[in-house]
Design a protein around this motif. Structure first.
Motif, PDB file in Angstrom:
ATOM      1  N   HIS A 118       0.871  -1.179   0.000  1.00 19.52           N
ATOM      2  CA  HIS A 118       0.000   0.000   0.000  1.00 19.52           C
ATOM      3  C   HIS A 118       0.908   1.230   0.000  1.00 19.52           C
ATOM      4  N   MET A 119       0.984   1.929  -1.126  1.00 20.09           N
ATOM      5  CA  MET A 119       1.885   3.063  -1.291  1.00 20.09           C
ATOM      6  C   MET A 119       1.206   4.354  -0.836  1.00 20.09           C
ATOM      7  N   LEU A 120       1.872   5.094   0.029  1.00 17.44           N
ATOM      8  CA  LEU A 120       1.302   6.343   0.516  1.00 17.44           C
ATOM      9  C   LEU A 120       2.284   7.490   0.351  1.00 17.44           C
ATOM     10  N   PHE A 180       4.871  12.820   8.113  1.00  8.63           N
ATOM     11  CA  PHE A 180       5.825  12.245   7.165  1.00  8.63           C
ATOM     12  C   PHE A 180       6.098  13.244   6.043  1.00  8.63           C
ATOM     13  N   ARG A 181       7.333  13.222   5.558  1.00  6.96           N
ATOM     14  CA  ARG A 181       7.748  14.159   4.514  1.00  6.96           C
ATOM     15  C   ARG A 181       7.962  13.483   3.165  1.00  6.96           C
ATOM     16  N   LYS A 182       8.081  12.152   3.190  1.00  2.52           N
ATOM     17  CA  LYS A 182       8.319  11.412   1.952  1.00  2.52           C
ATOM     18  C   LYS A 182       7.473  10.146   1.936  1.00  2.52           C
ATOM     19  N   GLN A 183       7.397   9.550   0.753  1.00  6.78           N
ATOM     20  CA  GLN A 183       6.580   8.363   0.522  1.00  6.78           C
ATOM     21  C   GLN A 183       7.002   7.208   1.435  1.00  6.78           C
ATOM     22  N   PHE A 184       6.024   6.394   1.836  1.00  9.39           N
ATOM     23  CA  PHE A 184       6.298   5.162   2.552  1.00  9.39           C
ATOM     24  C   PHE A 184       5.268   4.132   2.112  1.00  9.39           C
ATOM     25  N   SER A 185       5.453   2.883   2.497  1.00 13.14           N
ATOM     26  CA  SER A 185       4.518   1.835   2.078  1.00 13.14           C
ATOM     27  C   SER A 185       4.178   0.939   3.251  1.00 13.14           C
ATOM     28  N   LEU A 234      -0.621   1.860  -8.147  1.00  8.45           N
ATOM     29  CA  LEU A 234      -1.599   1.824  -7.067  1.00  8.45           C
ATOM     30  C   LEU A 234      -2.291   0.464  -6.999  1.00  8.45           C
ATOM     31  N   ASN A 235      -2.581   0.023  -5.766  1.00 10.83           N
ATOM     32  CA  ASN A 235      -3.364  -1.195  -5.608  1.00 10.83           C
ATOM     33  C   ASN A 235      -4.772  -0.847  -5.136  1.00 10.83           C
ATOM     34  N   THR A 236      -5.575  -1.849  -4.779  1.00 12.03           N
ATOM     35  CA  THR A 236      -6.982  -1.597  -4.449  1.00 12.03           C
ATOM     36  C   THR A 236      -7.142  -0.725  -3.209  1.00 12.03           C
TER      37      THR A 236
END
Length: 276
Positions: A33-35, A72-77, A260-262
């Motif tokens: 799950h990419m955020l 958070f300042r950068k992408q995480f998963s 992106l996933n569901t």
């Protein structure tokens, strides 16, 4: 995958929304799950299997079952080990420091065990939640718990000014100058930057970048060209837009949307990127 958003009734200023995320019995989520950051803190309660948090350095950490996370300042998963059942409470950035009664920048980009900051009384709120199938009862139970944190005497002296600044950033889609923001709320740029960072958990510049990035995603999904997006969001040129988005997400706008996933799709619909 089912994602349900619940609108607060009594704390609509302080809480953006409450959500319930569940996977179906036979559903498997193989992709992470990419955020990307959204400028908020949230209380996340996990009643399902283990969830692992991975940052851009690819270090995987198992999330606590009850945590406060944000800034958070950068992408995480997120990686899900099995069945998903989470309940989240997403706070309005202007009011979230009242939960901790402390500077939010101290807690930014951290996975904080919720009991450490909210105390043992948190369990009295958590324990009944799995049995509250009625969302109205669940909303009422959660709001009743947080009511004590948002009393009038705890109202911050800069709350209205920061709310005005946040709304200006959102309405402009992040295309706004810091000096204009500070002038609008009658504060020096230096003081505005300090107050904003301590209350929201990130600097005004970082928050502006987050709002721009969310609008880049929204416009990408609508099929806008990079050139059109750069013009609409006030970038000097398309390459500047791509660099800025890569800094926060690790990839290009189209690359992010394509992976992106569901769960991501569901959260994008709930979050309404263009107006966050």
């Amino acid at each position: 995958m089912e994602l349900q958003k619940i609108k607060p009734k009594h704390l609509s200023q302080q809480i953006k929304y409450i959500y319930i995320l569940r996977s179906h019995a036979t559903e498997i989520i193989p992709k992470p799950h990419m955020l990307i950051p959204d400028g908020t803190f949230e209380l996340i309660l996990n009643f399902g299997d283990a969830v692992y948090h991975t940052d851009q350095q690819q270090e995987a950490i198992q999330r606590p079952t009850a945590l406060l996370a944000g800034g958070f300042r950068k992408q995480f998963s997120l990686h899900y080990a099995g069945h998903i059942h989470m309940i989240g409470v997403v706070f309005n950035p202007v009011y979230q420091n009242m939960i901790l009664n402390d500077r939010m920048d101290i807690y930014s980009a951290s996975l904080i065990k919720a009991e450490q900051v909210l105390g043992n009384t948190l369990n009295t709120m958590i324990d009944p939640l799995p049995d509250l199938s009625n969302t109205e009862h669940l909303r009422e139970h959660i709001e009743n718990y947080f009511m004590k944190f948002f009393t009038d005497q705890h109202q911050g002296v800069h709350t209205e000014n920061l709310q005005t600044a946040i709304e200006m950033i959102q309405r402009s889609k992040g295309n706004i100058d810091l000096s204009k923001l500070s002038s609008r709320v009658c504060m020096s740029t230096r003081n505005f930057r300090r107050v904003f960072t301590e209350t929201i958990g990130i600097s005004p510049k970082e928050y502006i970048r987050i709002i721009r990035s969310k609008n880049i995603l929204h416009l990408t999904r609508k099929g806008k060209s990079i050139e059109a997006m750069a013009f609409e969001l006030g970038y000097y040129d398309p390459s500047h837009l791509i660099r800025d988005f890569k800094e926060i997400s690790g990839t290009t706008p189209r690359g992010y949307v394509d992976q992106l996933n569901t769960i991501d799709e569901s959260f994008m619909r709930v979050s309404q990127y263009a107006r966050l």
